[in-house]
Motif scaffolding. Structure first.
Motif, PDB file in Angstrom:
ATOM      1  N   PRO A   1      52.973  48.165  37.469  1.00 36.49           N
ATOM      2  CA  PRO A   1      52.931  49.138  36.369  1.00 36.49           C
ATOM      3  C   PRO A   1      51.800  50.142  36.538  1.00 36.49           C
ATOM      4  O   PRO A   1      51.954  51.316  36.201  1.00 36.49           O
ATOM      5  CB  PRO A   1      52.760  48.256  35.131  1.00 36.49           C
ATOM      6  N   ASP A   2      50.641  49.690  37.049  1.00 36.96           N
ATOM      7  CA  ASP A   2      49.539  50.623  37.258  1.00 36.96           C
ATOM      8  C   ASP A   2      49.891  51.672  38.308  1.00 36.96           C
ATOM      9  O   ASP A   2      49.589  52.857  38.158  1.00 36.96           O
ATOM     10  CB  ASP A   2      48.284  49.859  37.699  1.00 36.96           C
ATOM     11  N   LYS A   3      50.550  51.212  39.366  1.00 35.40           N
ATOM     12  CA  LYS A   3      50.907  52.136  40.435  1.00 35.40           C
ATOM     13  C   LYS A   3      51.968  53.129  39.960  1.00 35.40           C
ATOM     14  O   LYS A   3      51.945  54.313  40.336  1.00 35.40           O
ATOM     15  CB  LYS A   3      51.407  51.355  41.640  1.00 35.40           C
ATOM     16  N   ALA A   4      52.878  52.681  39.129  1.00 35.52           N
ATOM     17  CA  ALA A   4      53.908  53.581  38.616  1.00 35.52           C
ATOM     18  C   ALA A   4      53.285  54.712  37.813  1.00 35.52           C
ATOM     19  O   ALA A   4      53.626  55.891  37.987  1.00 35.52           O
ATOM     20  CB  ALA A   4      54.907  52.801  37.758  1.00 35.52           C
ATOM     21  N   ALA A   5      52.336  54.378  36.909  1.00 36.42           N
ATOM     22  CA  ALA A   5      51.674  55.408  36.103  1.00 36.42           C
ATOM     23  C   ALA A   5      50.811  56.310  36.984  1.00 36.42           C
ATOM     24  O   ALA A   5      50.759  57.534  36.788  1.00 36.42           O
ATOM     25  CB  ALA A   5      50.833  54.753  35.018  1.00 36.42           C
ATOM     26  N   LYS A   6      50.121  55.714  37.970  1.00 34.83           N
ATOM     27  CA  LYS A   6      49.229  56.488  38.831  1.00 34.83           C
ATOM     28  C   LYS A   6      50.010  57.520  39.636  1.00 34.83           C
ATOM     29  O   LYS A   6      49.615  58.700  39.706  1.00 34.83           O
ATOM     30  CB  LYS A   6      48.488  55.525  39.764  1.00 34.83           C
ATOM     31  N   ILE A   7      51.114  57.101  40.251  1.00 33.10           N
ATOM     32  CA  ILE A   7      51.888  58.025  41.084  1.00 33.10           C
ATOM     33  C   ILE A   7      52.572  59.077  40.217  1.00 33.10           C
ATOM     34  O   ILE A   7      52.656  60.261  40.590  1.00 33.10           O
ATOM     35  CB  ILE A   7      52.904  57.243  41.932  1.00 33.10           C
ATOM     36  N   ALA A   8      53.078  58.692  39.042  1.00 32.27           N
ATOM     37  CA  ALA A   8      53.728  59.663  38.155  1.00 32.27           C
ATOM     38  C   ALA A   8      52.750  60.751  37.740  1.00 32.27           C
ATOM     39  O   ALA A   8      53.069  61.950  37.761  1.00 32.27           O
ATOM     40  CB  ALA A   8      54.309  58.954  36.936  1.00 32.27           C
ATOM     41  N   ASN A   9      51.522  60.357  37.329  1.00 33.85           N
ATOM     42  CA  ASN A   9      50.522  61.357  36.934  1.00 33.85           C
ATOM     43  C   ASN A   9      50.086  62.204  38.127  1.00 33.85           C
ATOM     44  O   ASN A   9      49.826  63.412  37.989  1.00 33.85           O
ATOM     45  CB  ASN A   9      49.308  60.672  36.311  1.00 33.85           C
ATOM     46  N   ALA A  10      49.997  61.587  39.306  1.00 28.40           N
ATOM     47  CA  ALA A  10      49.603  62.339  40.493  1.00 28.40           C
ATOM     48  C   ALA A  10      50.647  63.399  40.842  1.00 28.40           C
ATOM     49  O   ALA A  10      50.306  64.533  41.214  1.00 28.40           O
ATOM     50  CB  ALA A  10      49.401  61.384  41.668  1.00 28.40           C
ATOM     51  N   ILE A  11      51.906  63.055  40.705  1.00 32.07           N
ATOM     52  CA  ILE A  11      52.969  64.025  40.993  1.00 32.07           C
ATOM     53  C   ILE A  11      52.928  65.167  39.988  1.00 32.07           C
ATOM     54  O   ILE A  11      53.075  66.349  40.343  1.00 32.07           O
ATOM     55  CB  ILE A  11      54.338  63.327  40.996  1.00 32.07           C
ATOM     56  N   ALA A  12      52.714  64.838  38.707  1.00 31.19           N
ATOM     57  CA  ALA A  12      52.646  65.883  37.684  1.00 31.19           C
ATOM     58  C   ALA A  12      51.464  66.814  37.941  1.00 31.19           C
ATOM     59  O   ALA A  12      51.594  68.050  37.863  1.00 31.19           O
ATOM     60  CB  ALA A  12      52.547  65.248  36.296  1.00 31.19           C
ATOM     61  N   ASP A  13      50.286  66.228  38.259  1.00 29.88           N
ATOM     62  CA  ASP A  13      49.112  67.057  38.537  1.00 29.88           C
ATOM     63  C   ASP A  13      49.326  67.915  39.782  1.00 29.88           C
ATOM     64  O   ASP A  13      48.948  69.096  39.817  1.00 29.88           O
ATOM     65  CB  ASP A  13      47.880  66.169  38.728  1.00 29.88           C
ATOM     66  N   ALA A  14      49.932  67.323  40.797  1.00 26.85           N
ATOM     67  CA  ALA A  14      50.178  68.081  42.027  1.00 26.85           C
ATOM     68  C   ALA A  14      51.129  69.244  41.766  1.00 26.85           C
ATOM     69  O   ALA A  14      50.977  70.333  42.339  1.00 26.85           O
ATOM     70  CB  ALA A  14      50.752  67.160  43.103  1.00 26.85           C
ATOM     71  N   TYR A  15      52.086  69.034  40.905  1.00 26.14           N
ATOM     72  CA  TYR A  15      53.016  70.119  40.574  1.00 26.14           C
ATOM     73  C   TYR A  15      52.292  71.256  39.860  1.00 26.14           C
ATOM     74  O   TYR A  15      52.477  72.440  40.192  1.00 26.14           O
ATOM     75  CB  TYR A  15      54.155  69.591  39.706  1.00 26.14           C
ATOM     76  N   LEU A  16      51.439  70.916  38.862  1.00 22.46           N
ATOM     77  CA  LEU A  16      50.722  71.954  38.120  1.00 22.46           C
ATOM     78  C   LEU A  16      49.752  72.702  39.030  1.00 22.46           C
ATOM     79  O   LEU A  16      49.668  73.937  38.996  1.00 22.46           O
ATOM     80  CB  LEU A  16      49.975  71.332  36.944  1.00 22.46           C
ATOM     81  N   VAL A  17      48.997  71.941  39.853  1.00 20.49           N
ATOM     82  CA  VAL A  17      48.068  72.588  40.772  1.00 20.49           C
ATOM     83  C   VAL A  17      48.825  73.429  41.800  1.00 20.49           C
ATOM     84  O   VAL A  17      48.415  74.546  42.139  1.00 20.49           O
ATOM     85  CB  VAL A  17      47.192  71.530  41.470  1.00 20.49           C
ATOM     86  N   GLY A  18      49.933  72.902  42.285  1.00 16.80           N
ATOM     87  CA  GLY A  18      50.732  73.656  43.251  1.00 16.80           C
ATOM     88  C   GLY A  18      51.290  74.932  42.656  1.00 16.80           C
ATOM     89  O   GLY A  18      51.382  75.959  43.335  1.00 16.80           O
ATOM     90  N   ALA A  19      51.666  74.886  41.355  1.00 14.95           N
ATOM     91  CA  ALA A  19      52.162  76.095  40.702  1.00 14.95           C
ATOM     92  C   ALA A  19      51.073  77.152  40.619  1.00 14.95           C
ATOM     93  O   ALA A  19      51.313  78.347  40.867  1.00 14.95           O
ATOM     94  CB  ALA A  19      52.689  75.752  39.314  1.00 14.95           C
ATOM     95  N   LEU A  20      49.832  76.708  40.258  1.00 13.58           N
ATOM     96  CA  LEU A  20      48.717  77.655  40.205  1.00 13.58           C
ATOM     97  C   LEU A  20      48.413  78.227  41.586  1.00 13.58           C
ATOM     98  O   LEU A  20      48.181  79.428  41.746  1.00 13.58           O
ATOM     99  CB  LEU A  20      47.473  76.961  39.635  1.00 13.58           C
ATOM    100  N   GLU A  21      48.387  77.353  42.600  1.00 12.46           N
ATOM    101  CA  GLU A  21      48.096  77.800  43.950  1.00 12.46           C
ATOM    102  C   GLU A  21      49.167  78.767  44.455  1.00 12.46           C
ATOM    103  O   GLU A  21      48.864  79.794  45.080  1.00 12.46           O
ATOM    104  CB  GLU A  21      47.995  76.597  44.890  1.00 12.46           C
ATOM    105  N   ALA A  22      50.448  78.440  44.160  1.00 10.70           N
ATOM    106  CA  ALA A  22      51.541  79.318  44.588  1.00 10.70           C
ATOM    107  C   ALA A  22      51.440  80.674  43.910  1.00 10.70           C
ATOM    108  O   ALA A  22      51.667  81.723  44.530  1.00 10.70           O
ATOM    109  CB  ALA A  22      52.890  78.662  44.279  1.00 10.70           C
ATOM    110  N   LYS A  23      51.072  80.650  42.620  1.00 11.57           N
ATOM    111  CA  LYS A  23      50.927  81.913  41.897  1.00 11.57           C
ATOM    112  C   LYS A  23      49.769  82.722  42.471  1.00 11.57           C
ATOM    113  O   LYS A  23      49.864  83.952  42.637  1.00 11.57           O
ATOM    114  CB  LYS A  23      50.713  81.643  40.413  1.00 11.57           C
ATOM    115  N   TYR A  24      48.652  82.042  42.782  1.00 12.13           N
ATOM    116  CA  TYR A  24      47.495  82.744  43.335  1.00 12.13           C
ATOM    117  C   TYR A  24      47.829  83.345  44.696  1.00 12.13           C
ATOM    118  O   TYR A  24      47.494  84.508  44.983  1.00 12.13           O
ATOM    119  CB  TYR A  24      46.314  81.774  43.460  1.00 12.13           C
ATOM    120  N   GLN A  25      48.491  82.554  45.545  1.00 11.03           N
ATOM    121  CA  GLN A  25      48.817  83.042  46.875  1.00 11.03           C
ATOM    122  C   GLN A  25      49.799  84.206  46.819  1.00 11.03           C
ATOM    123  O   GLN A  25      49.668  85.195  47.558  1.00 11.03           O
ATOM    124  CB  GLN A  25      49.408  81.904  47.727  1.00 11.03           C
ATOM    125  N   SER A  26      50.796  84.088  45.933  1.00 14.57           N
ATOM    126  CA  SER A  26      51.762  85.183  45.825  1.00 14.57           C
ATOM    127  C   SER A  26      51.093  86.449  45.308  1.00 14.57           C
ATOM    128  O   SER A  26      51.368  87.562  45.785  1.00 14.57           O
ATOM    129  CB  SER A  26      52.916  84.776  44.911  1.00 14.57           C
TER     130      SER A  26
END
Length: 744
Positions: A183-208
């Protein structure tokens, strides 16, 4: 004699019919009693598989995070555009689902969390199924240790398999669920994917934005140079062609406009001077002392002289009356009056000379202006092409200048937005540690296994019972009808059927087709089986009159028309007087096949049975007589017509002239024609389509008429698959078909 089955006699027994098979409670019970081992085995196997799965499967826990697409965050600095209530394209939300599932984003999570060293992903602690699968794959593998890239790819695929991203109904919310053994790993990976998506969106916007800014800068420099070059080209072209511009346009155009105005005014002045000159010329021949001349000229000298003239005229009139016209005083007055008149005339001539001078001056000025106008017009015509080119250059210069201004404005806006730290999404629900497992669900799995086993067992049991409901062997046909099966006819239909009338002429003298198969293939199994039918009929003729023979079937498209046509031709080729009648007044398939061009037939023959010969068509090749059926449309009283007294009279006439009367009747189940006609017929041959006609169809067809049951002389199985027929008849030996020649 045919004996109907029990479920046709017992009208009170309840049952359901599926595709011609009657399924009653009693029959279901019989199936369950006979097939219960199959059902039990299926249920047991299904439950065993479920239990093995529940024992071997590791529990999985699911953590959920939610992300919302919200473009209003990016509109903080854009308040003037009034787009705060703008909707998001649903395709944009669906695209974000694919971004979250993308390999690059998951790979960044794998590397950041170092999941390649995690026991759940590196294969050091596999489950039962994974262990077995790994050993099997190891037997066929190269045995080399996997590279880091392969390990990362395997972990990415594993995470993608346990990750589920979906849009919640029609909202702009994305639900991100991840399953893991911990259960800990499930929550950890889910939050990591969500954070990576938000950071990736910001980075993609900055690069574009950065790439757009760089491109805008480069493009702005190019447009600035192009705008400057265009302006220089315009100025150089003007200097080359002596084109000078003013606030009101080009100087040449301004000069032409001013000169045109002056010319109009000069023409008006010339016309006015000409009018004055014409007037002075008109009054020169008149008495200059008249009032009209004075009023017209409006000259003070002439007015004064005329006043003196009028005074003298008054004195002259008075003295002439007193002293007479010859008096010296009167003569002096007359002389003075002549002098005044002469002075007035001289003044008029002087005024005329002045008017003439003014007119000549006006004409000269007008001519001069016209000459100048022509010169300017000529110059304007010479510069027309230059002005066209100038306008093109000015238009290009304006376009480049506007583009440069627009790009400069966009460059400033992009430069400001480059460091704006907002994205189109935000995290509205963080994944938490789940408190219960999400799979496997033991109760649901056991219920599903039980239901699946029952469905599989029942399906297998009933399939074994009912898939063999069609008739394929003579024994089955005899069991259903209670009469002899006279043979099995192979399927003679070609791949491409070419229908041509049998009785019509052709280029080669014959028309190939299934309706004359026995003519073209007299030694085939098809022809030999029909000979067996004829032998059975001839045997029956020894004990009873058997001339009128009907060919019937349960349903349409079972091949009875083909059987009737070939059977009649087979008999006719033996030298017997034979007539074939199309008794199916609904489809008239036999008529369309054998004589499509005929205009009269059975219906007309019923009006005058003794004159039936006028409607009969004879084949020159086989000697077969054919009585077609020609009707404009389907008849509502066909059953009454086919079983009428006129039909009986016609058959009586035919019995006297023919040895065999073959009638192609309508199918038994759709219409009642065959049952109604059974009282007039001597014998019937029942056609059953091999592997297609069901037992229920045969039972229902024959059991509905006791007369039809009595008239059945036998049945034939038609359209049998030659390959399948060979398998069924394998017990007859490999030489069973040595007497048949399928090709003529």
């Amino acid at each position: 004699m045919y004996q109907p089955r029990e479920h046709f006699q017992s009208g009170k027994r309840f049952g359901l019919e599926f595709g011609g098979t009657v399924l009653s409670f009693d029959r279901v019970g019989d199936v369950l009693r006979r097939q219960w081992p199959v059902i039990a085995a299926a249920v047991g196997a299904s439950l065993a598989l479920v239990i093995v799965y529940l024992v071997s499967a590791k529990p999985m826990y699911t953590a959920n995070a939610r992300i919302m697409m919200d473009t209003r965050q990016t509109q903080v600095l854009d308040k003037e555009n009034g787009t705060n209530s703008a909707l998001i394209d649903p395709g944009f939300v669906d695209s974000q689902v694919e971004i979250i599932n993308s390999d690059d984003l998951i790979l960044s999570i794998v590397r950041r969390l170092r999941l390649t060293a995690d026991p759940e992903f590196d294969g050091s602690n596999p489950g039962l199924l994974s262990a077995v699968t790994g050993r099997v794959m190891g037997l066929f593998g190269r045995g080399e240790p996997p590279s880091q890239e392969r390990l990362e790819r395997a972990v990415v695929e594993s995470i993608q398999g346990n990750l589920r991203v979906e849009r919640l109904l029609t909202t702009y919310v994305l639900s991100l669920s991840y399953r893991a053994h911990s259960p800990d790993k499930a929550a950890k990976i889910a939050n990591a994917i969500a954070d990576a998506y938000l950071v990736g969106a910001l980075e993609a916007k900055y690069q574009s934005t950065k790439r757009a800014t760089e491109w805008l800068q480069q493009r702005s420099v190019e447009l600035s140079e192009q705008a400057t070059a265009s302006d220089r080209a315009v100025q150089a072209f003007k200097a080359e062609h002596n084109i000078v511009g003013t606030s009101r346009g080009l100087m040449s155009e301004q000069q032409l406009s001013d000169l045109n105005t002056q010319l109009v005014q000069a023409r008006g002045a010339t016309a006015e001077a000409k009018a004055r000159l014409d007037r002075i010329g008109a009054i020169s021949d008149q008495d200059v002392a008249q009032s009209t001349v004075t009023d017209a000229l409006n000259n003070p000298v002439i007015t004064r002289l005329r006043a003196q003239y009028l005074d003298l005229a008054a004195q002259y009139a008075d003295w002439s009356r007193r002293y007479g016209r010859t008096h010296l005083a009167a003569v002096n007055l007359a002389n003075k009056m002549d002098e005044l008149r002469k002075n007035i005339a001289d003044e008029v001539h002087r005024i005329g000379d002045a008017y003439r001078s003014d007119y000549e001056i006006a004409k000269s000025r007008e001519a001069s202006l016209e000459t100048s106008m022509k010169e300017l017009v000529a110059q304007a015509g010479n510069k027309g092409q230059a002005e066209v080119k100038l306008r093109d250059l000015e238009s290009a210069a304006d376009t480049y200048r506007n583009l440069y201004n627009n790009f400069l404005e966009k460059l400033q806006s992009a430069t400001q937005n480059q460091s704006f730290p907002l994205s189109d999404a935000r995290l509205i629900s963080t994944a938490t540690k789940p408190d219960r497992k999400s799979s496997p669900r033991s109760v649901l799995a056991l219920v599903g296994g039980l239901v699946g086993g029952l469905c599989l067992g029942l399906g297998t049991a009933f399939a074994r019972e009912f898939l063999n409901d069609v008739l394929r062997t003579p024994a089955e046909a005899e069991d259903e009808l209670g009469v002899k099966c006279l043979g099995v006819l192979p399927d003679i239909r070609p791949a491409e059927t070419k229908r041509r009338g049998l009785l019509g002429a052709s280029a080669k003298g014959s028309v190939p087709g299934v309706s004359r198969y026995v003519v073209d293939h007299p030694f085939s199994r098809f022809a030999e089986t029909l000979r067996n039918v004829k032998v059975s009929i001839d045997v029956a003729r020894m004990t009873r009159e058997t001339k009128v023979i009907g060919i019937v079937s349960s349903l349409p498209k079972e091949g009875k028309t083909t059987v009737a046509a070939n059977f009649a031709q087979l008999i006719a080729m033996t030298g017997h007087r034979t007539i074939l009648i199309d008794g199916d007044l609904h489809t008239r398939s036999l008529t369309r096949e054998l004589s499509p061009e005929t205009n009269s037939g059975l219906v007309e023959a019923l009006n005058d049975p003794t004159a039936f010969g006028h409607h009969v068509q004879r084949s020159k090749e086989t000697g077969l007589d054919f009585l077609p059926s020609v009707v404009a449309s389907r008849m509502v009283n066909s059953a009454d017509l086919i079983a009428s007294k006129a039909m009986a009279d016609l058959l009586a006439v035919l019995r006297e002239q023919y040895e065999y009367i073959i009638i192609d009747l309508a199918p038994v189940m759709p219409v009642a024609d065959s049952k109604a006609f059974s009282v007039l017929i001597d014998a019937m041959v029942y056609v059953i389509e091999w592997g297609s006609t069901t037992r229920a169809a045969v039972q229902e067809s024959v059991s509905g008429s006791e007369v039809l049951q009595k008239k059945l002389i036998g049945s034939v199985l038609n359209r049998a698959d030659p390959k399948m027929l060979g398998r069924i008849e394998a017990y007859k030996g490999k030489h069973r078909n040595s007497y048949y020649v399928e090709q003529a």
